[in-house]
Write a protein that holds these residues in place. Sequence first.
Motif, mmCIF file in Angstrom:
data_model
loop_
_atom_site.group_PDB
_atom_site.id
_atom_site.type_symbol
_atom_site.label_atom_id
_atom_site.label_comp_id
_atom_site.label_asym_id
_atom_site.label_seq_id
_atom_site.Cartn_x
_atom_site.Cartn_y
_atom_site.Cartn_z
ATOM 1 N N THR A 10 1.375 -4.103 4.420
ATOM 2 C CA THR A 10 0.537 -4.576 5.510
ATOM 3 C C THR A 10 0.634 -6.094 5.600
ATOM 4 O O THR A 10 0.480 -6.794 4.593
ATOM 5 N N LEU B 121 3.557 -1.154 14.044
ATOM 6 C CA LEU B 121 4.654 -1.094 13.088
ATOM 7 C C LEU B 121 5.599 -2.235 13.440
ATOM 8 O O LEU B 121 6.125 -2.285 14.561
ATOM 9 N N ARG C 196 10.051 -2.492 2.629
ATOM 10 C CA ARG C 196 9.338 -1.309 3.094
ATOM 11 C C ARG C 196 8.936 -1.488 4.547
ATOM 12 O O ARG C 196 9.150 -2.540 5.127
ATOM 13 N N GLN C 197 8.337 -0.437 5.123
ATOM 14 C CA GLN C 197 7.797 -0.570 6.473
ATOM 15 C C GLN C 197 6.720 -1.651 6.458
ATOM 16 O O GLN C 197 5.984 -1.788 5.488
ATOM 17 N N GLU D 247 10.615 -1.038 10.502
ATOM 18 C CA GLU D 247 10.780 0.360 10.069
ATOM 19 C C GLU D 247 11.621 0.426 8.822
ATOM 20 O O GLU D 247 12.361 -0.426 8.516
ATOM 21 N N GLN E 96 0.847 -1.187 0.000
ATOM 22 C CA GLN E 96 0.000 0.000 0.000
ATOM 23 C C GLN E 96 0.881 1.235 0.000
ATOM 24 O O GLN E 96 2.099 1.125 0.173
ATOM 25 N N ASP E 97 0.282 2.405 -0.168
ATOM 26 C CA ASP E 97 1.068 3.640 -0.230
ATOM 27 C C ASP E 97 1.942 3.832 1.001
ATOM 28 O O ASP E 97 3.088 4.251 0.902
ATOM 29 N N MET E 98 1.425 3.523 2.178
ATOM 30 C CA MET E 98 2.150 3.774 3.432
ATOM 31 C C MET E 98 3.255 2.760 3.692
ATOM 32 O O MET E 98 4.131 2.986 4.512
ATOM 33 N N GLY E 99 3.198 1.613 3.034
ATOM 34 C CA GLY E 99 4.153 0.531 3.255
ATOM 35 C C GLY E 99 3.483 -0.792 2.954
ATOM 36 O O GLY E 99 2.555 -0.863 2.157
ATOM 37 N N TYR F 46 3.412 -3.171 8.522
ATOM 38 C CA TYR F 46 2.374 -2.861 9.502
ATOM 39 C C TYR F 46 1.476 -4.077 9.714
ATOM 40 O O TYR F 46 1.332 -4.913 8.832
#
Length: 146
Positions: free
Chosen positions: A76, A143, A105-106, A146, A71-74, A108
């Motif tokens: 999942t 999270l 990526r991050q 990181e 996803q855009d944020m990282g 979550y």
Amino acid sequence: MYEQVSPDNWENIIRAHYLMDKDFIEKFHSCADKGFEACVESCMHNLVKSGTPDTIRMYQTEVGFITLIEQDMGTTLYQFFIRPEERNRENRKAQLDLAKELTNRQLYAFIYEKNEPVLRFYKKHGKFISKYTNNDEVCSAYLLKE
């Protein structure tokens, strides 16, 4: 050891693992009161609406399966399932380490708070971000990388 699962087999993997652990469905699945088939259908519906075959990756492991969604944020960690007879500290940690390894990526995780065993695991291995409500159920976001 792991193997990526093709999208046309996602439902088979989910169904097979849910059948191994009907106790999980009864205790933690948001639609448990509607029955097994409704839970599988709900899971597939939510999975497909969360991304596309290009952004969703499911992996079958020696002890269960994981699903990652870009996803855009990282990334999942959407599904994290370990067969009941394989549930122990080492397998949980190894499966989480694999999820971390499979993304640069991050990472979550979002978890229903009533799923206390997984919630404790994420508290130990992740950083709490926030609480929120989803379908009238309290959830937490963590999270994990990181």
